[in-house]
Design a protein around this motif. Structure first.
Motif, PDB file in Angstrom:
ATOM      1  N   GLY A  29       0.796  -1.222   0.000  1.00 42.90           N
ATOM      2  CA  GLY A  29       0.000   0.000   0.000  1.00 42.90           C
ATOM      3  C   GLY A  29       0.826   1.267   0.000  1.00 42.90           C
ATOM      4  N   GLN A  30       1.951   1.258   0.701  1.00 44.69           N
ATOM      5  CA  GLN A  30       2.775   2.458   0.760  1.00 44.69           C
ATOM      6  C   GLN A  30       3.372   2.796  -0.607  1.00 44.69           C
ATOM      7  OE1 GLN A  30       5.747   2.556   3.840  1.00 44.69           O
ATOM      8  NE2 GLN A  30       6.218   4.690   3.446  1.00 44.69           N
ATOM      9  N   ALA A  31       3.838   1.794  -1.324  1.00 46.32           N
ATOM     10  CA  ALA A  31       4.404   2.040  -2.659  1.00 46.32           C
ATOM     11  C   ALA A  31       3.331   2.553  -3.616  1.00 46.32           C
ATOM     12  CB  ALA A  31       5.050   0.769  -3.198  1.00 46.32           C
ATOM     13  N   VAL A  32       2.145   1.974  -3.541  1.00 49.85           N
ATOM     14  CA  VAL A  32       1.037   2.428  -4.390  1.00 49.85           C
ATOM     15  C   VAL A  32       0.653   3.861  -4.020  1.00 49.85           C
ATOM     16  CG1 VAL A  32      -1.391   2.036  -4.985  1.00 49.85           C
ATOM     17  CG2 VAL A  32       0.188   0.097  -4.852  1.00 49.85           C
ATOM     18  N   ALA A  33       0.601   4.158  -2.733  1.00 43.89           N
ATOM     19  CA  ALA A  33       0.262   5.510  -2.286  1.00 43.89           C
ATOM     20  C   ALA A  33       1.300   6.515  -2.775  1.00 43.89           C
ATOM     21  CB  ALA A  33       0.148   5.558  -0.761  1.00 43.89           C
ATOM     22  N   TRP A  34       2.575   6.164  -2.677  1.00 42.06           N
ATOM     23  CA  TRP A  34       3.614   7.064  -3.171  1.00 42.06           C
ATOM     24  C   TRP A  34       3.466   7.295  -4.668  1.00 42.06           C
ATOM     25  CZ3 TRP A  34       6.028  10.824  -1.286  1.00 42.06           C
ATOM     26  CH2 TRP A  34       6.468  10.822   0.030  1.00 42.06           C
ATOM     27  N   GLY A  35       3.101   6.251  -5.407  1.00 40.98           N
ATOM     28  CA  GLY A  35       2.860   6.424  -6.836  1.00 40.98           C
ATOM     29  C   GLY A  35       1.760   7.435  -7.091  1.00 40.98           C
ATOM     30  N   ALA A  88       5.730  23.505  -6.911  1.00 35.65           N
ATOM     31  CA  ALA A  88       4.441  22.822  -6.722  1.00 35.65           C
ATOM     32  C   ALA A  88       4.658  21.325  -6.517  1.00 35.65           C
ATOM     33  CB  ALA A  88       3.533  23.074  -7.927  1.00 35.65           C
ATOM     34  N   TYR A  89       5.522  20.726  -7.318  1.00 35.46           N
ATOM     35  CA  TYR A  89       5.817  19.303  -7.194  1.00 35.46           C
ATOM     36  C   TYR A  89       6.353  18.992  -5.796  1.00 35.46           C
ATOM     37  CZ  TYR A  89       7.800  14.710  -8.242  1.00 35.46           C
ATOM     38  OH  TYR A  89       8.109  13.372  -8.209  1.00 35.46           O
ATOM     39  N   GLN A  90       7.326  19.780  -5.358  1.00 38.61           N
ATOM     40  CA  GLN A  90       7.943  19.532  -4.055  1.00 38.61           C
ATOM     41  C   GLN A  90       6.974  19.782  -2.901  1.00 38.61           C
ATOM     42  OE1 GLN A  90      10.595  17.976  -3.328  1.00 38.61           O
ATOM     43  NE2 GLN A  90      11.564  17.906  -5.326  1.00 38.61           N
ATOM     44  N   LEU A  91       6.092  20.753  -3.043  1.00 34.96           N
ATOM     45  CA  LEU A  91       5.096  20.991  -1.990  1.00 34.96           C
ATOM     46  C   LEU A  91       4.159  19.794  -1.827  1.00 34.96           C
ATOM     47  CD1 LEU A  91       4.154  24.755  -2.456  1.00 34.96           C
ATOM     48  CD2 LEU A  91       5.294  23.702  -0.486  1.00 34.96           C
ATOM     49  N   GLY A  97       2.835  14.806   1.077  1.00 31.38           N
ATOM     50  CA  GLY A  97       2.793  13.348   1.001  1.00 31.38           C
ATOM     51  C   GLY A  97       3.750  12.703   1.981  1.00 31.38           C
ATOM     52  N   ALA A  98       4.935  13.263   2.105  1.00 32.04           N
ATOM     53  CA  ALA A  98       5.911  12.730   3.053  1.00 32.04           C
ATOM     54  C   ALA A  98       5.395  12.841   4.477  1.00 32.04           C
ATOM     55  CB  ALA A  98       7.243  13.467   2.916  1.00 32.04           C
ATOM     56  N   PHE A  99       4.765  13.959   4.790  1.00 28.49           N
ATOM     57  CA  PHE A  99       4.190  14.139   6.121  1.00 28.49           C
ATOM     58  C   PHE A  99       3.155  13.051   6.406  1.00 28.49           C
ATOM     59  CE2 PHE A  99       0.895  15.987   8.879  1.00 28.49           C
ATOM     60  CZ  PHE A  99       1.658  16.187  10.023  1.00 28.49           C
ATOM     61  N   PHE A 123       8.448  12.934   6.831  1.00 28.94           N
ATOM     62  CA  PHE A 123       9.499  13.755   6.210  1.00 28.94           C
ATOM     63  C   PHE A 123      10.822  13.045   5.973  1.00 28.94           C
ATOM     64  CE2 PHE A 123       6.895  16.845   8.695  1.00 28.94           C
ATOM     65  CZ  PHE A 123       6.211  17.361   7.622  1.00 28.94           C
ATOM     66  N   GLU A 124      10.913  11.744   6.218  1.00 31.14           N
ATOM     67  CA  GLU A 124      12.172  11.048   5.955  1.00 31.14           C
ATOM     68  C   GLU A 124      12.593  11.166   4.496  1.00 31.14           C
ATOM     69  OE1 GLU A 124      12.106   7.016   7.328  1.00 31.14           O
ATOM     70  OE2 GLU A 124      11.284   7.600   9.269  1.00 31.14           O
ATOM     71  N   SER A 125      11.631  11.276   3.601  1.00 23.12           N
ATOM     72  CA  SER A 125      11.951  11.356   2.174  1.00 23.12           C
ATOM     73  C   SER A 125      11.977  12.794   1.657  1.00 23.12           C
ATOM     74  CB  SER A 125      10.943  10.539   1.370  1.00 23.12           C
ATOM     75  OG  SER A 125       9.644  11.008   1.607  1.00 23.12           O
ATOM     76  N   SER A 126      11.877  13.764   2.548  1.00 32.77           N
ATOM     77  CA  SER A 126      11.879  15.170   2.135  1.00 32.77           C
ATOM     78  C   SER A 126      12.918  15.990   2.881  1.00 32.77           C
ATOM     79  CB  SER A 126      10.496  15.783   2.339  1.00 32.77           C
ATOM     80  OG  SER A 126       9.593  15.282   1.407  1.00 32.77           O
ATOM     81  N   THR A 127      14.072  15.410   3.099  1.00 34.14           N
ATOM     82  CA  THR A 127      15.142  16.174   3.734  1.00 34.14           C
ATOM     83  C   THR A 127      15.624  17.252   2.762  1.00 34.14           C
ATOM     84  OG1 THR A 127      16.916  14.763   2.907  1.00 34.14           O
ATOM     85  CG2 THR A 127      15.904  14.125   5.024  1.00 34.14           C
ATOM     86  N   PRO A 128      16.218  18.314   3.254  1.00 37.10           N
ATOM     87  CA  PRO A 128      16.718  19.349   2.349  1.00 37.10           C
ATOM     88  C   PRO A 128      17.672  18.802   1.279  1.00 37.10           C
ATOM     89  CG  PRO A 128      16.709  20.174   4.586  1.00 37.10           C
ATOM     90  CD  PRO A 128      16.366  18.711   4.663  1.00 37.10           C
ATOM     91  N   MET A 129      18.486  17.829   1.638  1.00 34.22           N
ATOM     92  CA  MET A 129      19.423  17.256   0.670  1.00 34.22           C
ATOM     93  C   MET A 129      18.682  16.510  -0.444  1.00 34.22           C
ATOM     94  SD  MET A 129      22.638  14.877   1.508  1.00 34.22           S
ATOM     95  CE  MET A 129      23.793  14.354   0.287  1.00 34.22           C
ATOM     96  N   ILE A 130      17.666  15.748  -0.075  1.00 32.22           N
ATOM     97  CA  ILE A 130      16.886  15.011  -1.083  1.00 32.22           C
ATOM     98  C   ILE A 130      16.130  15.987  -1.976  1.00 32.22           C
ATOM     99  CG2 ILE A 130      14.914  13.467  -1.423  1.00 32.22           C
ATOM    100  CD1 ILE A 130      15.888  11.936   1.093  1.00 32.22           C
ATOM    101  N   VAL A 131      15.493  16.987  -1.383  1.00 29.43           N
ATOM    102  CA  VAL A 131      14.749  17.977  -2.166  1.00 29.43           C
ATOM    103  C   VAL A 131      15.689  18.705  -3.127  1.00 29.43           C
ATOM    104  CG1 VAL A 131      13.447  20.146  -2.026  1.00 29.43           C
ATOM    105  CG2 VAL A 131      12.915  18.254  -0.464  1.00 29.43           C
ATOM    106  N   ALA A 132      16.871  19.089  -2.666  1.00 28.88           N
ATOM    107  CA  ALA A 132      17.845  19.774  -3.526  1.00 28.88           C
ATOM    108  C   ALA A 132      18.308  18.863  -4.658  1.00 28.88           C
ATOM    109  CB  ALA A 132      19.035  20.250  -2.701  1.00 28.88           C
TER     110      ALA A 132
END
Length: 184
Positions: A78-84, A123-126, A131-133, A138-147
């Motif tokens: 479910g998590q992979a499908v949700a991320w998709g 918009a994409y990152q927002l 979604g990460a929240f 937020f594990e997948s939305s660290t500043p390094m990953i977003v950059a």
């Protein structure tokens, strides 16, 4: 419908959409979950009519998901499908933001093009942040990953825009003028 090779295609817009879609589909194999959806959304927004841009983006998202869940062995949970789904929503948010930022501009090389890319990435990152929240805190939305994702989008956008300019310059009968964009 295609006319003969001697007279050129019936629709340069559709040929460009097909070239962009093929490039994007091939990119799905190599880029998997870091596919540059914001870049594709921005370039589609500035080079294609809205309907064609939306169809291209939806088809690319679908191909990306099929490749991920079949060839790249995404987990079938479910998590992979949700991320998709979140990625798809984020991509369409990027398209809408880019269309709004580009406005009625008719030149690919313009300040509005840069604004369209910036709006798409933001918009994409927002959406991805929200979604990460909801998904993992937020594990997948660290500043390094977003950059890194933003940098990937900027580089892909530059490459795809260069491809558009090259095709329009070398084969204007097939892909339309390099500067005559369709933004309806």
């Amino acid at each position: 419908m295609m006319r003969s090779a001697m007279t050129g295609p019936a629709s340069p817009t559709l040929l460009w959409a097909a070239a962009l879609g093929l490039t994007a589909a091939l990119g799905s194999y190599g880029l998997a979950c870091v596919f540059p959806f914001a870049a594709l959304a921005a370039l589609a927004a500035v080079t294609l009519p809205t309907r064609h841009a939306a169809i291209l983006l939806g088809a690319t998202w679908l191909v990306n998901q099929v490749v991920g869940f079949t060839a790249l062995a995404y987990p079938h949970d479910g998590q992979a499908v949700a991320w998709g789904g979140i990625i798809g929503i984020a991509a369409f948010a990027g398209l809408g933001a880019a269309k709004f930022a580009f406005g009625r501009e008719t030149r690919l090389v313009s300040v509005h093009t840069i604004l369209a890319l910036a709006a798409s990435v933001i918009a994409y990152q927002l959406v991805m942040f929200v979604g990460a929240f909801a998904m993992d805190g937020f594990e997948s939305s660290t500043p390094m990953i977003v950059a890194d994702v933003a940098r990937n989008d900027v580089l892909w956008f530059a490459g795809l825009a260069a491809l558009r300019l090259a095709l329009g310059t070398a084969l204007p009968r097939w892909f339309g003028s390099a500067q005559a964009l369709r933004t309806a």
